[in-house]
Design a protein around this motif. Structure first.
Motif, short mmCIF file in Angstrom:
data_model
loop_
_atom_site.label_atom_id
_atom_site.label_comp_id
_atom_site.label_asym_id
_atom_site.label_seq_id
_atom_site.Cartn_x
_atom_site.Cartn_y
_atom_site.Cartn_z
N TYR A 45 -0.37 11.42 2.32
CA TYR A 45 -1.27 12.20 3.18
C TYR A 45 -0.75 13.63 3.14
CZ TYR A 45 -3.52 8.07 5.20
OH TYR A 45 -4.25 6.93 5.39
N TRP A 87 0.88 -1.18 0.00
CA TRP A 87 0.00 0.00 0.00
C TRP A 87 0.91 1.22 0.00
CZ3 TRP A 87 -1.08 4.60 2.32
CH2 TRP A 87 -2.35 5.16 2.07
N GLU A 105 5.72 -0.84 8.27
CA GLU A 105 5.31 0.44 7.68
C GLU A 105 6.46 1.43 7.72
OE1 GLU A 105 1.65 1.89 9.37
OE2 GLU A 105 1.61 3.65 8.08
N ASP A 151 3.44 7.42 2.81
CA ASP A 151 3.22 6.29 3.73
C ASP A 151 3.22 5.00 2.92
OD1 ASP A 151 2.32 4.55 5.71
OD2 ASP A 151 0.24 5.27 5.65
N THR A 192 -8.41 2.58 2.44
CA THR A 192 -8.15 2.58 3.88
C THR A 192 -9.28 3.30 4.63
OG1 THR A 192 -6.70 3.49 5.60
CG2 THR A 192 -6.67 4.64 3.49
N ASP A 243 2.94 0.67 3.36
CA ASP A 243 2.70 -0.51 4.21
C ASP A 243 3.16 -1.75 3.46
OD1 ASP A 243 1.34 1.24 5.84
OD2 ASP A 243 -0.65 0.42 5.42
N GLY A 275 -1.61 7.77 15.26
CA GLY A 275 -1.00 6.90 14.27
C GLY A 275 0.48 7.13 14.04
N ILE A 276 1.04 6.24 13.22
CA ILE A 276 2.45 6.38 12.79
C ILE A 276 2.51 7.62 11.90
CG2 ILE A 276 4.36 5.18 11.64
CD1 ILE A 276 3.22 3.24 13.63
N CYS A 277 1.41 7.83 11.15
CA CYS A 277 1.36 8.99 10.25
C CYS A 277 1.44 10.29 11.04
CB CYS A 277 0.05 8.96 9.44
SG CYS A 277 0.10 7.72 8.15
N TYR A 293 0.13 2.50 16.13
CA TYR A 293 -0.35 2.04 14.82
C TYR A 293 -1.87 2.08 14.65
CZ TYR A 293 -1.27 -1.21 10.98
OH TYR A 293 -1.73 -1.78 9.83
N LEU A 294 -2.32 2.68 13.57
CA LEU A 294 -3.74 2.66 13.17
C LEU A 294 -3.87 1.63 12.07
CD1 LEU A 294 -4.42 6.50 12.74
CD2 LEU A 294 -5.21 5.07 14.64
N CYS A 324 -4.85 -0.43 8.94
CA CYS A 324 -5.40 -0.12 7.62
C CYS A 324 -5.87 -1.43 6.99
CB CYS A 324 -4.30 0.56 6.83
SG CYS A 324 -4.58 0.76 5.11
N1 SME Z 1 -1.09 2.89 9.58
C1 SME Z 1 -1.20 4.32 9.53
C2 SME Z 1 -2.56 4.74 9.03
C3 SME Z 1 -2.66 4.87 7.56
S1 SME Z 1 -2.89 3.40 6.76
O1 SME Z 1 -1.69 2.60 6.97
C4 SME Z 1 -3.04 3.59 5.15
C5 SME Z 1 -0.89 4.93 10.89
O2 SME Z 1 -0.68 4.20 11.86
O3 SME Z 1 -0.85 6.16 10.99
#
Ligand code: SME
Length: 163
Positions: A48, A44, A114, A130, A71, A132, A81-83, A104-105, A107
Motif C-alpha cells: 500500500y 496474501w 497479519e 502487508d 481485496t 496475511d 485497519g492494521i494498515c 482489523y479490516l 480481507c
Molecule cells: N487487513 C488489513 C487490510 C488490508 S487486507 O488485509 C489486504 C487491515 O486491517 O488494515
C-alpha cells in the motif's frame, strides 16, 4: 511458529532481485511474487503506498502490487485497519490473531494473522508491505526481520529513483 530456513534463501534471492529490477515498481512486483511463491504461510502479499492527494482530502493508503486474492480494501485511510496503524505510527505491527484485534479490516475469511511493515523514504512513511496468513501467529522474529528487510530494500530504491 517459525518459517524455517526458507527465509534465509529468500533473503539472498531478494538481494539479487533488488540489483536486477529496473525500477522501484518492478522491484515491488517481483518481490510480492517471490514472497508469495516461496514463503508458504504468506498467503496474501501486497504493498500500500501513501497518497497525499489534494489538501482538502485526507491521505490514503492505496493498493499497489500484490499477489493473492483481490481485496475489497484498495484505499485505506490512516485511521483505519492494521494498515492505518502501521503507517500512522511508523512501526511494524504484528497481529497473531486478527479475530482479537478490533482494528482489523477483513480481507479474506481465511486470514488468521497479519504483519504490516512501514516503508520509509527520506525518514518519512511512504507506504507499507502487508502480509496475511491463513495460519495463526505465522510471523515469528525471522519473518519480521525478512519483511523489514524487504521494506528497507524498497525504501532505498524509492529514495534513489524518487519515483
Ligand atoms: N487487513 C488489513 C487490510 C488490508 S487486507 O488485509 C489486504 C487491515 O486491517 O488494515
Amino acid at each position: 511458529m517459525s518459517s524455517g530456513p526458507e527465509a534465509v534463501d529468500v533473503k539472498r534471492e531478494l538481494t539479487t532481485l533488488a540489483s536486477q529490477a529496473k525500477s522501484a515498481q518492478e522491484l515491488m512486483s517481483l518481490m510480492v511474487k517471490l514472497l508469495h511463491d516461496r514463503m508458504l504461510k504468506y498467503n496474501w502479499v501486497g504493498f500500500y503506498m501513501l497518497e497525499q492527494g489534494p489538501p482538502s482530502q485526507p491521505p490514503m493508503l492505496v493498493l499497489g502490487a500484490f499477489e493473492g486474492a483481490m481485496t475489497p480494501h484498495t484505499r485505506i485511510p490512516l485511521h483505519q485497519g492494521i494498515c492505518g496503524a502501521a503507517a500512522s505510527t511508523g512501526k511494524t505491527v504484528v497481529v497473531d490473531d486478527v479475530s482479537k484485534d478490533p482494528r482489523y479490516l477483513a480481507c479474506s475469511l481465511e486470514t488468521k494473522s497479519e504483519i504490516v511493515v512501514p516503508i520509509f523514504v527520506g525518514g518519512k512513511v511512504k507506504g507499507e508491505l502487508d502480509i496475511d496468513s491463513h495460519f495463526l501467529a505465522a510471523f515469528a522474529k525471522e519473518d519480521r526481520d525478512l519483511v523489514e528487510y524487504c521494506a528497507n530494500l524498497v525504501g532505498k530504491r524509492l529514495e534513489q529513483s524518487k519515483t
